[in-house]
Design an enzyme around this catalytic site. Structure first.
Site, short mmCIF file in Angstrom:
data_model
loop_
_atom_site.label_atom_id
_atom_site.label_comp_id
_atom_site.label_asym_id
_atom_site.label_seq_id
_atom_site.Cartn_x
_atom_site.Cartn_y
_atom_site.Cartn_z
N ASP A 13 0.81 -1.22 0.00
CA ASP A 13 0.00 0.00 0.00
C ASP A 13 0.84 1.27 0.00
O ASP A 13 0.47 2.28 0.58
CB ASP A 13 -0.98 -0.01 1.19
CG ASP A 13 -1.80 -1.28 1.20
OD1 ASP A 13 -2.20 -1.72 0.11
OD2 ASP A 13 -2.04 -1.84 2.29
N LYS A 16 1.82 1.86 -5.26
CA LYS A 16 2.37 1.25 -6.49
C LYS A 16 1.44 1.51 -7.68
O LYS A 16 1.90 1.76 -8.79
CB LYS A 16 2.56 -0.27 -6.29
CG LYS A 16 3.55 -0.62 -5.21
CD LYS A 16 3.66 -2.12 -5.00
CE LYS A 16 2.42 -2.73 -4.38
NZ LYS A 16 2.18 -2.35 -2.97
N GLY A 40 -4.57 -4.50 -3.55
CA GLY A 40 -5.59 -3.47 -3.75
C GLY A 40 -4.89 -2.19 -4.11
O GLY A 40 -4.12 -1.66 -3.32
N HIS A 41 -5.09 -1.73 -5.34
CA HIS A 41 -4.43 -0.51 -5.80
C HIS A 41 -5.50 0.53 -6.10
O HIS A 41 -6.39 0.27 -6.90
CB HIS A 41 -3.63 -0.77 -7.08
CG HIS A 41 -2.69 -1.94 -6.99
ND1 HIS A 41 -1.69 -2.00 -6.05
CD2 HIS A 41 -2.62 -3.09 -7.71
CE1 HIS A 41 -1.02 -3.14 -6.21
NE2 HIS A 41 -1.57 -3.81 -7.20
N GLN A 223 1.80 -6.61 -3.36
CA GLN A 223 2.41 -6.68 -2.03
C GLN A 223 3.75 -5.93 -2.01
O GLN A 223 3.91 -4.99 -2.76
CB GLN A 223 2.56 -8.13 -1.55
CG GLN A 223 1.23 -8.84 -1.34
CD GLN A 223 0.58 -9.27 -2.64
OE1 GLN A 223 1.19 -9.94 -3.45
NE2 GLN A 223 -0.65 -8.90 -2.84
P1 GDP Z 1 -0.70 0.09 -3.62
O1 GDP Z 1 -1.34 -1.14 -3.11
O2 GDP Z 1 0.77 0.14 -3.39
O3 GDP Z 1 -1.05 0.37 -5.06
O4 GDP Z 1 -1.30 1.29 -2.76
P2 GDP Z 1 -2.84 1.55 -2.34
O5 GDP Z 1 -3.57 2.02 -3.54
O6 GDP Z 1 -3.39 0.38 -1.60
O7 GDP Z 1 -2.67 2.69 -1.26
C1 GDP Z 1 -2.08 3.91 -1.59
C2 GDP Z 1 -3.12 5.05 -1.38
O8 GDP Z 1 -2.44 6.27 -1.34
C3 GDP Z 1 -4.12 5.17 -2.50
O9 GDP Z 1 -5.36 5.54 -1.94
C4 GDP Z 1 -3.58 6.29 -3.38
O10 GDP Z 1 -4.59 7.02 -4.07
C5 GDP Z 1 -2.92 7.15 -2.35
N1 GDP Z 1 -1.73 7.89 -2.79
C6 GDP Z 1 -0.70 7.46 -3.60
N2 GDP Z 1 0.27 8.40 -3.68
C7 GDP Z 1 -0.14 9.43 -2.89
C8 GDP Z 1 0.44 10.70 -2.51
O11 GDP Z 1 1.55 11.05 -2.90
N3 GDP Z 1 -0.30 11.48 -1.64
C9 GDP Z 1 -1.51 11.11 -1.17
N4 GDP Z 1 -2.15 11.92 -0.31
N5 GDP Z 1 -2.08 9.92 -1.50
C10 GDP Z 1 -1.40 9.11 -2.34
P1 IMO Z 2 -0.93 -4.40 -2.12
O1 IMO Z 2 -0.53 -4.96 -3.46
C1 IMO Z 2 -1.00 -4.88 2.22
C2 IMO Z 2 -1.04 -9.00 3.73
C3 IMO Z 2 -2.27 -9.47 4.45
C4 IMO Z 2 -1.64 -10.44 5.44
C5 IMO Z 2 -0.53 -11.09 4.61
C6 IMO Z 2 -0.91 -12.43 4.01
O2 IMO Z 2 -2.20 -3.63 -2.13
O3 IMO Z 2 0.22 -3.65 -1.50
P2 IMO Z 2 -2.49 -13.13 2.00
O4 IMO Z 2 -3.98 -12.95 1.81
O5 IMO Z 2 -1.67 -12.52 0.95
O6 IMO Z 2 -2.12 -14.57 2.28
O7 IMO Z 2 -2.17 -12.35 3.40
O8 IMO Z 2 -0.23 -10.16 3.58
N1 IMO Z 2 -1.27 -8.46 2.38
C7 IMO Z 2 -1.22 -7.15 2.08
N2 IMO Z 2 -1.03 -6.07 2.85
N3 IMO Z 2 -1.14 -4.72 0.89
C8 IMO Z 2 -1.29 -5.80 0.08
O9 IMO Z 2 -1.27 -5.72 -1.26
C9 IMO Z 2 -1.37 -7.08 0.67
N4 IMO Z 2 -1.55 -8.34 0.19
C10 IMO Z 2 -1.46 -9.16 1.24
O10 IMO Z 2 -2.93 -8.41 5.10
O11 IMO Z 2 -1.02 -9.73 6.50
MG MG Z 3 -2.81 -1.72 -1.76
#
Ligand code: GDP
Ligand code: IMO
Ligand code: MG
Length: 430
Positions: A13, A16, A40-41, A223
């Site tokens: 999170d 990416k 989850g992106h 991840q």
């Molecule tokens: P990922 O799993 O690595 O793709 O990240 P997630 O989407 O789960 O979580 C990142 C969150 O941060 C998302 O809600 C993005 O919209 C938000 N985000 C990404 N870059 C920035 C930033 O530079 N500033 C802010 N405020 N939010 C950001």
């Molecule tokens: P993104 O791509 C954050 C965590 C789960 C748990 C562990 C194992 O959005 O960064 P699993 O269901 O994969 O066997 O769970 O990994 N986990 C994540 N945490 N972001 C993710 O993906 C994750 N994918 C798995 O919460 O601790």
């Molecule tokens: Mg994510």
């Protein structure tokens, strides 16, 4: 050429999805190489929010070919839900390619994931419950079901029966659940065959040919480094290789073709699920960052655990992935703070550690050593060049950069596609 690998530097999170989207119009292919719909992106384009789980983030860029590589585990129901959801919003998904060697997540592995977590009780991992671990376990155990098996009904039936002959014993005798009927599983999987067929191919070959033709390929990790099954905080990890090495095995692109490795590093740290977390905050600062950063899981909605930036981890991520460029995200989430502590080392039983401790017990007991930097107390979301940033925000970026052994090429100052400062092109060394 070139091939760029994009990974998470922490526990996921980091942003990416946004980083991939930012590079979108410079790319020809975006390959997801590990994980499944545990990811989850969130990507925000012109104020519209897109939440992707299984499809590579490159699907949002017109002209990019999104690829689900052989290293991914695919829940077919989720795949088509996601395709339908995007098509309904006008996103063209017809270019998608799916590796014939990717494994599918049969419904029994979702059940196995959930019952195993319940069985573990206080020793649970806190998985997303999507069947990820059991499906990778089946792959290693050589009882998995691959995408290509769906096109040969008798092979599919044999594989499902073989897997269930053991799993049904476990489900009924250990977990006290009803046995699963092989027929039901086969029927469900076959129901996707006609829709799936046009997307499936030898994606390793297609990528090799694309590279020979000079196309630009980005391999996007699900991840992150500390969730990697080999290099993460085992056993509190996911079941795949989320580090740069996984890009090769999970896509069929050889290591000699990789040019750049980009790691996304959030300006603070978050973690979902169980496991050690040295800089974790249980105070008003943690609550504040969770709220301003909207740090709730995209996949499960769980509140994310929050902590200060940990540079021991960031340096480790640089080393394990061979990072050439960092994307530092969410700097704007610090806009209201007077001071910002940053972890520069750990102390374990009176000994200072500048590198990750080798033993998990030491990591559990690591006490962060902080250096505190001044905050800037102003809204930076409108900054578009490094010079636009207030001096203390510039200082923060430089402080981090001096300690992580690679340049910070991009700084995120908001969730929107345009809310970034690009200092260097991640595609080039100069
Ligand atoms: P990922 O799993 O690595 O793709 O990240 P997630 O989407 O789960 O979580 C990142 C969150 O941060 C998302 O809600 C993005 O919209 C938000 N985000 C990404 N870059 C920035 C930033 O530079 N500033 C802010 N405020 N939010 C950001
Ligand atoms: P993104 O791509 C954050 C965590 C789960 C748990 C562990 C194992 O959005 O960064 P699993 O269901 O994969 O066997 O769970 O990994 N986990 C994540 N945490 N972001 C993710 O993906 C994750 N994918 C798995 O919460 O601790
Ligand atoms: Mg994510």
């Amino acid at each position: 050429m070139p091939v760029i690998v994009l990974v998470g530097a922490q526990w996921g999170d980091e942003g990416k999805g946004k980083a991939t989207d930012l590079l979108g119009d410079r790319l020809d292919y975006v390959v997801k190489f590990n994980g499944g719909n545990n990811a989850g992106h969130t990507v925000v384009i012109e104020g519209e929010k897109y939440a992707l789980h299984l499809l590579p983030s490159g699907i949002l860029t017109p002209g990019v070919v999104p690829v689900i590589g052989n290293g991914v585990v695919v829940d077919l129901a989720v795949l088509f839900q996601e395709i339908d959801g995007l098509e309904a919003r006008g996103v063209d998904t017809s270019r998608l390619r799916v590796s014939a060697n990717a494994h599918v997540i049969p419904s029994y592995n979702r059940s196995m994931d959930k019952v195993a977590e319940r069985f573990l009780g206080s020793r649970r991992i806190g998985t997303t419950g999507r069947g990820i671990g059991p499906t990778y376990a089946d792959k290693m155990n050589r009882v998995g079901v691959r995408v290509q098996d769906l096109f040969d009904e008798s092979i599919l039936r044999q594989k499902v029966e073989a897997a269930l002959s053991f799993k049904n014993q476990v489900l009924s005798k250990i977990y006290n659940r009803q046995a699963v009927k092989p027929d039901d599983v086969v029927k469900e999987l076959l129901s996707y065959v006609d829709r799936l067929r046009p997307y499936v191919g030898d994606t390793a070959l297609e990528l090799s040919e694309a590279l020979d033709a000079g196309k630009v390929v980005l391999c996007e990790a699900g991840q992150a480094t500390l969730l990697d099954v080999d290099h993460g905080t085992y056993p509190f990890v996911t079941s795949s290789n989320a580090t740069a090495g996984g890009a090769c095995t999970g896509s069929g692109i050889p290591p000699t073709r990789i040019d750049r490795v980009v790691a996304v590093l959030k300006a603070f740290t978050s973690r979902v699920g169980e496991g050690p977390f040295p800089t974790e905050l249980h105070d008003k600062f943690g609550d504040h960052l969770r709220e301003v950063g909207h740090e709730y899981g995209t996949t499960t909605g769980r509140p994310r655990r929050i902590g200060w930036l940990d540079l021991v981890m960031a340096r480790y991520a640089q080393r394990i992935n061979g990072v050439t460029d960092f994307v530092l995200t969410k700097l704007d989430n610090y806009d209201d703070l007077d001071e910002i502590p940053v972890c520069v080392a750990y102390e374990v039983n009176g000994v200072r550690h500048d590198e990750m401790p080798i033993s998990q017990s030491d990591f559990h007991h690591a006490v962060p050593i902080y250096e505190t930097l001044p905050g800037w107390k102003q809204d930076i979301s409108g900054c578009r060049t490094f010079a636009d940033l207030p001096k203390d925000a510039q200082r923060f970026v430089e402080f981090v950069e001096e300690r992580i052994r690679a340049r910070i090429s991009v700084v995120g100052v908001g969730p929107g596609r345009e809310e970034v400062i690009e200092r260097h092109s991640v595609l080039s060394e100069a």
